[in-house]
Structures are given as C-alpha cells and as structure tokens.
Design a protein around this motif. Sequence first.
Motif, PDB file in Angstrom:
ATOM      1  N   TYR A  19      11.546  -1.409  12.856  1.00  0.00           N
ATOM      2  CA  TYR A  19      11.564  -1.112  11.417  1.00  0.00           C
ATOM      3  C   TYR A  19      10.484  -0.076  11.120  1.00  0.00           C
ATOM      4  CZ  TYR A  19      11.568  -1.883   6.357  1.00  0.00           C
ATOM      5  OH  TYR A  19      11.663  -1.720   4.998  1.00  0.00           O
TER       6      TYR A  19
ATOM      7  N   CYS B 164       8.767   2.248   7.836  1.00  0.00           N
ATOM      8  CA  CYS B 164       8.724   2.492   6.394  1.00  0.00           C
ATOM      9  C   CYS B 164       9.164   3.925   6.120  1.00  0.00           C
ATOM     10  CB  CYS B 164       7.313   2.287   5.847  1.00  0.00           C
ATOM     11  SG  CYS B 164       6.737   0.609   6.092  1.00  0.00           S
TER      12      CYS B 164
ATOM     13  N   CYS C 161       9.783  -4.075   1.916  1.00  0.00           N
ATOM     14  CA  CYS C 161       9.882  -3.963   3.369  1.00  0.00           C
ATOM     15  C   CYS C 161       9.987  -5.335   4.017  1.00  0.00           C
ATOM     16  CB  CYS C 161       8.690  -3.179   3.924  1.00  0.00           C
ATOM     17  SG  CYS C 161       8.813  -1.436   3.484  1.00  0.00           S
TER      18      CYS C 161
ATOM     19  N   HIS D 237      -0.480  -1.511   2.512  1.00  0.00           N
ATOM     20  CA  HIS D 237       0.953  -1.822   2.590  1.00  0.00           C
ATOM     21  C   HIS D 237       1.303  -2.769   3.735  1.00  0.00           C
ATOM     22  CE1 HIS D 237       5.173  -1.416   1.938  1.00  0.00           C
ATOM     23  NE2 HIS D 237       5.391  -0.772   3.063  1.00  0.00           N
ATOM     24  N   HIS D 238       0.887  -2.446   4.949  1.00  0.00           N
ATOM     25  CA  HIS D 238       1.297  -3.287   6.074  1.00  0.00           C
ATOM     26  C   HIS D 238       0.556  -4.619   6.102  1.00  0.00           C
ATOM     27  CE1 HIS D 238       3.051   0.438   8.281  1.00  0.00           C
ATOM     28  NE2 HIS D 238       3.857  -0.046   7.373  1.00  0.00           N
TER      29      HIS D 238
ATOM     30  N   GLU E  92       2.566  -6.612   3.821  1.00  0.00           N
ATOM     31  CA  GLU E  92       3.835  -7.028   4.442  1.00  0.00           C
ATOM     32  C   GLU E  92       3.609  -8.244   5.336  1.00  0.00           C
ATOM     33  OE1 GLU E  92       6.301  -4.204   6.458  1.00  0.00           O
ATOM     34  OE2 GLU E  92       5.873  -2.610   5.041  1.00  0.00           O
TER      35      GLU E  92
HETATM   36 ZN    ZN Z   1       6.965  -0.615   4.330  1.00  0.00          ZN
END
Ligand code: ZN
Length: 458
Positions: free
Chosen positions: A26, A28, A209, A234-235, A238
């Motif tokens: 995956y 982004c 995500c 962001h990660h 996630e």
């Molecule tokens: Zn993402």
Amino acid sequence: MLRIHNSLAREKQAFTPIEPGKVRMYVCGLTVYDYFHIGNARTLTVFDMVYRWLTAAGYQVKYVRNITDVDDKIIDRANKNGEPIEALTSRMVAAMHEDCDRLLMLRPSAEPRATQHIDNMLGLIGDLVTNGKAYPASNGDVYYAVREFPGYGKLSGKSIDDLRAGERVAVDGHKRDPLDFVLWKAAKPQEPHWCSHYGEGRPGWHIECSAMSRAELGETLDIHGGGWDLQFPHHENEIAQSEGASGKPFVNYWMHAAFLNMDNEKMSKSLGNVFTTRAVLDKLDPVQGGEAVRFFLLRGHYRSEINYTWDILQDARGALVSLYTALRDVPPAEFELDWTEPYAKRFFDAMCDDFNTPMAFAVLFELRNEINRTRDAKLSALLCALGGTLGFLQADPAAFVQGEAAGDEAAEIDALIAARNEAKKAKNFAEADRIRDEIKARGIVLEDGAGGTTWRRA
Ligand code: ZN
Ligand code: AMP
C-alpha cells in the motif's frame, strides 16, 4: 534473498511476505487538487520501481495506491475555480494518469478513492470508539485518543511527551490531549458531507488509508510506502488507527522515499519552488522526455535526497541515450534472461539489496561499454532485458536516439544525407559541406561509420 530497509526497525531486514510468493503493498497516493509536481513524481516512481522489481523477482504483487478526493485543499480549489468538486477531482485524476503514463509507470492493481470508502471509514471509527481509543466530542468531531494507544510514536521514534514539548500544538478545548487527531469532522456549511452516527461530516485524512488498506489488503500489510514527510504524523496515526482497531501488527515493512530538492530545499507547494511534472516533460523532447525523467528520478538511491536542476536532467537524458545508442548499433539477439549470468547476477543482487538502483544502473553502463567494444548481440539483449525489469529501454532504439525528429523530418534528413552522399561521390565537396551545415542547423549530428551515415539529435 531480498532485503528491505524498514523505517520502523531503522535497519535493513530480510523480506518475508505474509503469504509465500505474494506481496500486499500500500502506498499513500495523491491529493487530487492540482497537477502533481516533480517531487511527488519521485515518490510515485520509486514505488513503481519497487512494484516492478518485486514482480521481476517472482512475487505476485497487489499494489494499492489511494486517491484523496475530499480534503480542505480540494474544497478551496474547487470554490476558487467555481467548479463542482467532482469535476475538479475527475479532471485531476485523468491528468495524474496521463503524467504517470508519460513517466512509464504501471497502473497500481487498485486505486481506491476516499469518497468511495466512507462506510469503511465509519466502520473503523466505530470500532475505535467501541474499544475506547476514540471519542466523539461535543462539537460533532470524533477524535483519536493518542494516550490510549501505548505504541504511539514508535515509527517516528518519539514519545508522546517529546512530541508535546517539540510541537507547538494548538490547544483545542474539544480534545482531551493536544496530540489527539481528528477521525471525523463535523460538517461545515457549503462543504461535502455524509450522514453518520456522529452527525453529518466528512472523514479526516489519516483514517482514509487505514480504512482503504484494510478493505483492499486486510489487517496486516507486507509493505507500506510513502514520502519521507509522511512518517509523522500521517503514518504514526495510521498505525494507531489500524493497530488500535485490530490488535494486530499493521505493517511488516515501512518504506519511505527521500525528498527531491530544489537548491537543497524540499520541493513543495508551500515553499513555492514547484515544477509540475507536465511542465518539465513539455520542455523535453517528447520521445525521450518521459523515460529521461524516470531515469533521473531513479538514478539516486530511494533513501537519498536528490537535487533537481535542468543540467542534471539533461545529463540523465544523455546517459540514457548512450544506452539506447548501444542497442541501436548492436541489435539484440534472441535471448532468455538468465539470472546466473554474471552481469545479471550483479544487477539482481544490487536490486535485492534494498533496491539499490545506483548500483544496478552501474551494471547497465558496464554492459554498454562491453557491447560497444565487442558488439555482442547477446549482451545487447541482456542490457535490454535488465533495463526492462525497471521500465527502461523498451522503445525502438533508433527512434529514441533520434528523438522527436522521427517521422516526416526523419525522411527529410535521410533525403539530405542521400543528397550529400551524391555530392561527395561527384566530388562536389562544397555542396556536401553545405548540406552537412543545413543538417546541423536542424540540430542533427551526423555520424559517418563503416555501415554508412547515421544521425542523432544533438
Ligand atoms: Zn496514507
Ligand atoms: P502530497 O500531495 O503533498 O500529500 O504528496 C504526495 C506524495 O508525494 C507523498 O507521498 C509525499 O511524501 C510525496 N512528496 C511530496 N513532496 C515531495 C518531494 N519534494 N520529494 C519527494 N516526495 C515528495
């Protein structure tokens, strides 16, 4: 044996996929409010290279790259343009595909869009609220409670307390902790919104995500990628969302591509030092440009920053033309790629050592030198096949070397060369030189060789 630098472990590790022979990856993707810039192109191209190499190494890869099609920047831009959001995002998705095609990227196996996964996001938010990791606030937003997730900070290597001290996080009366982040935003007038248990609203960016990767690939992924800047927040967010909901590891190998810089500063919209990919491509020869930019973007190791200048780009183009020139001069023989062949093995080992493209490209240039020396058609085929595993050297070599002068202009140049040969035969050297100058004025270089005269773009 493939080794990958895992940003979470901060070291190279042997790659073992969850299911033997298969990879769930995956990455982004883009927020589609404008054309993407050449810095974004670097990250996209790096993961296209990873996808191609995993495939060449024998894995069956499911590669998912999302499209963020609802967000503040999109809403602002659509309002500014006076067009519906859906019109802007469809236009930008089409443009993204055009630009990715020009850079010779393969389409991912799936490109889920945020607006098509709202139910999955609400499902995930519901799971987090139920298990106490998220809470609806009185203003209609839903927040993630970072203090409820013990692993928060493990990717960026920071504790919550360091983060609080280091970041100037605005105090927001609706949050329990300033680092809590929004999962669901209450609807504002004139903004797109969806109905939910928490009232009308739209999703936060991070939840996209986690929800889309779960829907497309399951709770644990082999590889998750993105640009360097996405590690925090962001990660990190996630991980908190996905692991907070499933209780299982979210990602086995985190990969981050380093920045493309301009004058040693990150290229980014907010710094205003941006070149769109299409503007760069439009300035280059249409036959050579896309592959040349791709070559420039992959010539550095993906974990090293690269610098963008026009001269560096031209240098990359010239290097690529030199590979094609070898293929033009020594047409490849019939052949099957054998990874035990010494050049092939070195290329393979370089790529399996955390995708070491600079080392792999060095093998291609050594091969070029040997082809030029020995005129061995089998080596020529090997060069073409090795380049092909990363999306290079698949165009017609003569046409590539000539560049945009193909087609009608090529016929004219061939006619001029024939006229020059006639003049030389008739010992009319003044006329032969005049024709040579005329050809030169068109930006064409003649190369007189044993097999006759060939030409290329200067
Ligand atoms: Zn993402
Ligand atoms: P954005 O549209 O800014 O969210 O960026 C989309 C993707 O491009 C993300 O994976 C970013 O990390 C990446 N990116 C943005 N700027 C750069 C840059 N200058 N160099 C490399 N990657 C970048």
